[in-house]
Every structure is written in structure tokens, then in C-alpha cells.
Design a protein around this motif. Sequence first.
Motif, PDB file in Angstrom:
ATOM      1  N   VAL A 143      21.732  32.861  23.942  1.00 44.32           N
ATOM      2  CA  VAL A 143      20.570  33.620  23.084  1.00 44.32           C
ATOM      3  C   VAL A 143      19.921  32.719  22.131  1.00 44.32           C
ATOM      4  CG1 VAL A 143      20.402  35.314  21.179  1.00 44.32           C
ATOM      5  CG2 VAL A 143      22.156  35.585  22.773  1.00 44.32           C
ATOM      6  N   GLY A 144      18.668  33.121  22.207  1.00 44.35           N
ATOM      7  CA  GLY A 144      17.491  32.337  21.260  1.00 44.35           C
ATOM      8  C   GLY A 144      17.393  30.841  21.912  1.00 44.35           C
ATOM      9  N   ASP A 145      17.426  29.853  20.996  1.00 46.19           N
ATOM     10  CA  ASP A 145      17.546  28.583  21.475  1.00 46.19           C
ATOM     11  C   ASP A 145      18.774  27.935  22.038  1.00 46.19           C
ATOM     12  OD1 ASP A 145      18.962  28.193  19.148  1.00 46.19           O
ATOM     13  OD2 ASP A 145      17.577  26.874  18.063  1.00 46.19           O
ATOM     14  N   GLY A 146      19.539  28.733  22.184  1.00 40.95           N
ATOM     15  CA  GLY A 146      21.052  28.426  22.721  1.00 40.95           C
ATOM     16  C   GLY A 146      21.963  27.754  21.582  1.00 40.95           C
ATOM     17  N   ALA A 147      21.516  27.695  20.279  1.00 41.54           N
ATOM     18  CA  ALA A 147      22.476  26.865  19.417  1.00 41.54           C
ATOM     19  C   ALA A 147      23.737  27.584  18.959  1.00 41.54           C
ATOM     20  CB  ALA A 147      21.544  26.848  18.175  1.00 41.54           C
ATOM     21  N   GLU A 148      23.811  28.928  19.125  1.00 43.23           N
ATOM     22  CA  GLU A 148      24.876  29.826  18.328  1.00 43.23           C
ATOM     23  C   GLU A 148      25.405  30.480  19.489  1.00 43.23           C
ATOM     24  OE1 GLU A 148      25.757  29.853  15.314  1.00 43.23           O
ATOM     25  OE2 GLU A 148      23.663  29.041  14.400  1.00 43.23           O
ATOM     26  N   PHE A 149      26.816  30.592  19.602  1.00 42.99           N
ATOM     27  CA  PHE A 149      27.876  31.344  20.442  1.00 42.99           C
ATOM     28  C   PHE A 149      27.577  32.851  20.011  1.00 42.99           C
ATOM     29  CE2 PHE A 149      31.769  33.542  21.314  1.00 42.99           C
ATOM     30  CZ  PHE A 149      32.031  32.966  22.639  1.00 42.99           C
ATOM     31  N   THR A 150      27.227  33.737  20.879  1.00 45.24           N
ATOM     32  CA  THR A 150      27.144  35.092  20.408  1.00 45.24           C
ATOM     33  C   THR A 150      28.172  35.896  21.389  1.00 45.24           C
ATOM     34  OG1 THR A 150      25.204  35.686  22.073  1.00 45.24           O
ATOM     35  CG2 THR A 150      24.763  34.706  19.772  1.00 45.24           C
ATOM     36  N   LEU A 151      27.869  37.298  20.907  1.00 44.23           N
ATOM     37  CA  LEU A 151      28.623  38.259  21.948  1.00 44.23           C
ATOM     38  C   LEU A 151      28.278  38.199  23.493  1.00 44.23           C
ATOM     39  CD1 LEU A 151      28.625  41.493  19.693  1.00 44.23           C
ATOM     40  CD2 LEU A 151      30.509  39.876  19.794  1.00 44.23           C
ATOM     41  N   ALA A 152      26.906  37.907  23.616  1.00 43.22           N
ATOM     42  CA  ALA A 152      26.410  37.601  24.965  1.00 43.22           C
ATOM     43  C   ALA A 152      27.367  36.663  25.758  1.00 43.22           C
ATOM     44  CB  ALA A 152      24.878  37.556  24.915  1.00 43.22           C
ATOM     45  N   ASP A 153      27.438  35.624  25.004  1.00 44.01           N
ATOM     46  CA  ASP A 153      28.525  34.373  25.599  1.00 44.01           C
ATOM     47  C   ASP A 153      29.845  34.888  26.236  1.00 44.01           C
ATOM     48  OD1 ASP A 153      26.657  31.971  25.706  1.00 44.01           O
ATOM     49  OD2 ASP A 153      26.757  32.684  23.444  1.00 44.01           O
ATOM     50  N   ALA A 154      30.365  35.919  25.032  1.00 46.19           N
ATOM     51  CA  ALA A 154      31.804  36.062  25.101  1.00 46.19           C
ATOM     52  C   ALA A 154      31.992  37.047  26.041  1.00 46.19           C
ATOM     53  CB  ALA A 154      32.099  36.974  23.775  1.00 46.19           C
ATOM     54  N   SER A 155      30.696  37.931  26.270  1.00 46.62           N
ATOM     55  CA  SER A 155      30.695  39.078  27.395  1.00 46.62           C
ATOM     56  C   SER A 155      30.618  38.449  28.810  1.00 46.62           C
ATOM     57  CB  SER A 155      29.715  39.946  27.236  1.00 46.62           C
ATOM     58  OG  SER A 155      29.314  40.715  28.208  1.00 46.62           O
ATOM     59  N   LEU A 156      29.779  37.419  29.149  1.00 49.00           N
ATOM     60  CA  LEU A 156      29.271  36.667  30.106  1.00 49.00           C
ATOM     61  C   LEU A 156      30.315  35.915  30.846  1.00 49.00           C
ATOM     62  CD1 LEU A 156      27.161  36.825  32.420  1.00 49.00           C
ATOM     63  CD2 LEU A 156      26.129  34.747  31.419  1.00 49.00           C
ATOM     64  N   ALA A 157      30.928  35.195  29.833  1.00 45.27           N
ATOM     65  CA  ALA A 157      32.103  34.053  30.516  1.00 45.27           C
ATOM     66  C   ALA A 157      32.977  34.832  31.214  1.00 45.27           C
ATOM     67  CB  ALA A 157      32.591  33.278  29.341  1.00 45.27           C
ATOM     68  N   PRO A 158      33.826  35.568  30.824  1.00 46.12           N
ATOM     69  CA  PRO A 158      34.898  36.114  31.797  1.00 46.12           C
ATOM     70  C   PRO A 158      34.126  36.674  33.049  1.00 46.12           C
ATOM     71  CG  PRO A 158      34.801  37.302  29.653  1.00 46.12           C
ATOM     72  CD  PRO A 158      33.653  36.503  29.638  1.00 46.12           C
ATOM     73  N   LYS A 159      33.135  37.199  33.130  1.00 48.66           N
ATOM     74  CA  LYS A 159      32.445  37.821  34.508  1.00 48.66           C
ATOM     75  C   LYS A 159      32.160  36.407  35.245  1.00 48.66           C
ATOM     76  CE  LYS A 159      31.484  41.660  31.531  1.00 48.66           C
ATOM     77  NZ  LYS A 159      30.704  42.017  30.420  1.00 48.66           N
ATOM     78  N   LYS A 181      39.900  29.888  26.589  1.00 51.33           N
ATOM     79  CA  LYS A 181      41.094  29.106  27.486  1.00 51.33           C
ATOM     80  C   LYS A 181      42.420  29.889  26.834  1.00 51.33           C
ATOM     81  CE  LYS A 181      40.258  24.999  26.478  1.00 51.33           C
ATOM     82  NZ  LYS A 181      40.188  23.446  26.633  1.00 51.33           N
ATOM     83  N   GLU A 182      42.305  30.019  25.425  1.00 52.46           N
ATOM     84  CA  GLU A 182      43.562  30.857  24.954  1.00 52.46           C
ATOM     85  C   GLU A 182      43.562  32.396  25.548  1.00 52.46           C
ATOM     86  OE1 GLU A 182      43.515  29.317  20.906  1.00 52.46           O
ATOM     87  OE2 GLU A 182      43.199  27.271  21.849  1.00 52.46           O
ATOM     88  N   THR A 183      42.690  32.846  25.843  1.00 52.28           N
ATOM     89  CA  THR A 183      42.755  34.250  26.049  1.00 52.28           C
ATOM     90  C   THR A 183      42.829  34.592  27.736  1.00 52.28           C
ATOM     91  OG1 THR A 183      40.579  34.502  25.657  1.00 52.28           O
ATOM     92  CG2 THR A 183      41.907  35.213  23.882  1.00 52.28           C
ATOM     93  N   LEU A 184      42.793  33.358  28.427  1.00 47.66           N
ATOM     94  CA  LEU A 184      42.794  33.560  29.780  1.00 47.66           C
ATOM     95  C   LEU A 184      43.986  34.021  30.553  1.00 47.66           C
ATOM     96  CD1 LEU A 184      40.574  32.821  31.984  1.00 47.66           C
ATOM     97  CD2 LEU A 184      41.472  30.400  32.107  1.00 47.66           C
TER      98      LEU A 184
END
Length: 221
Positions: A147-163, A202-205
Motif C-alpha cells: 500500500v502507498g509507497d510500500g513502507a508499512e505492512f497493512t491488512l492488504a499484505d496480511a490478506s494477500l500473503a496466504p493466498k 511463519k508462526e501462523t503457517l
Amino acid sequence: MTLYIKAGPDGKSVGDCPFAHYVRIVLHEKGLEYDVRPSTQDTKPQWLIDYYEGSMPALRHRKECYTESDVIAQYLDFFFQEPPLSGKKKLMAATQEAIDGFFPAVAKYLKHTPDGDDDDAALKQNLEGVLGRIEQHLSEKSGPFLVGDGAEFTLADASLAPKLFHMQVGLQKFKDNAINVSEQFPAVQEYMTAIFDRPSFKETLYPEETVVWGWSNAREN
Ligand SMILES: N[C@@H](CCC(=O)N[C@@H](CS)C(=O)NCC(=O)O)C(=O)O
């Protein structure tokens, strides 16, 4: 807090649900304690079936219960503000546009049999189209996130990573790596490498075999 999620092959372990994984990443990022209850059709609580159509993931917090991963994630981000995981609305919307349709494209392709027929090629092309959009989006960032300039981890990253994890495992197991992510979509590959190494991921994988089990069942139906 108690989180009810799809169980794995033994009916007790954490199952292969990327939506549940998303919620667990959010819980982990916020350092929240919770009980996780992997459940099957037979073991999910009757109240969940009666009042929430048995929908999982389901988060019980005090007397409330929330279903739908995005709703749960936004509730958690509102109720437990640190660290904030919602980026600016406009920027979140731009990211959403870029990743829109990704998981449906993965699911349609991985579910399709026989592998390698004409329909399979069209579904592969459809997924490549969405990956191209994500590649373009990521290429415009200076930081590692979505999101944005990519500096911050957001809900979008939390959602996309598992997919993305499902895509990686599924391409290898069922499609003979017909899409070469690192060659065709290097920014997506770089993103995957970084995000899969994040502690909350990793810890929730759950094991790759659980992902294979889930898609194998889907491919039989
Ligand atoms: N749109 C839902 C999708 C959730 C979903 O599809 N959950 C599936 C697994 S990926 C599930 O828990 N199935 C088992 C069940 O419902 O008993 C969300 O975002 O939460």
C-alpha cells in the motif's frame, strides 16, 4: 478471544484456509492472545451453525461473534489500535484494485482438471493477467509492502500473503510450475520471499501438505 477455523486432515490441526491465516496474521501482528479452535462440520459449535450459518473463520470476542475475514480484520484493527494496519482509504482502494480477482483466479486454475488442456491454458492466462497487474503495482513501490509507497505492512499484505502461498504450493504440486513466477513476475517473487519470512506469517503457517490436501479435495469435486 476464540477463533474458529477450518481444521486440517486429522480434524484437529490448523487447516488450509487462507482467510483464517489472514486473521491469524492480524492477531499476531497485534500481539493478541487467543484460542484457536480448528473445527469440522461435526465439531463446530451449534451456535455458530444456528446464528452464523457455520461460517468460518469466526472470531468470538466477549459476547460478540464476527465472521468474514475482512470484517474480522477490520474489527481487530479498530478495537486494538496498535500497530495500526489500515492504510489511507484511497491508497488501500488502489491496492485493492490491483489485487482484485487474484484468489478467484488461483482457485479456478488450481481446481481445474485435467491439467494442461485448453481450458487449463485459459485459466493459467487469466491468472497471469492478474499477476501482471500485481507486478505493475509492486514495481511502483519503493518499500516492500503493497500500500502507498510500500513502507508499512497493512491488512492488504496480511490478506494477500496466504493466498500467494496457496498459489506457490499449488503451481508446484498440480501445474508443474507452468507459471514461472520468479522469471515472469520478479517483483511478485521478491514480495513473496519477503512476506513469507515475516514472523506473523511463519508462526501462523500450516504445512504445505495441508494445502495440497485441501486443493486435492477441491479437485475431486
Ligand atoms: N469469504 C470468507 C471465506 C471463508 C472460507 O472460504 N472458509 C473456508 C475455508 S477457506 C472454511 O472455513 N470452510 C470450512 C467450513 O466452512 O466448515 C472469508 O473471507 O472469511
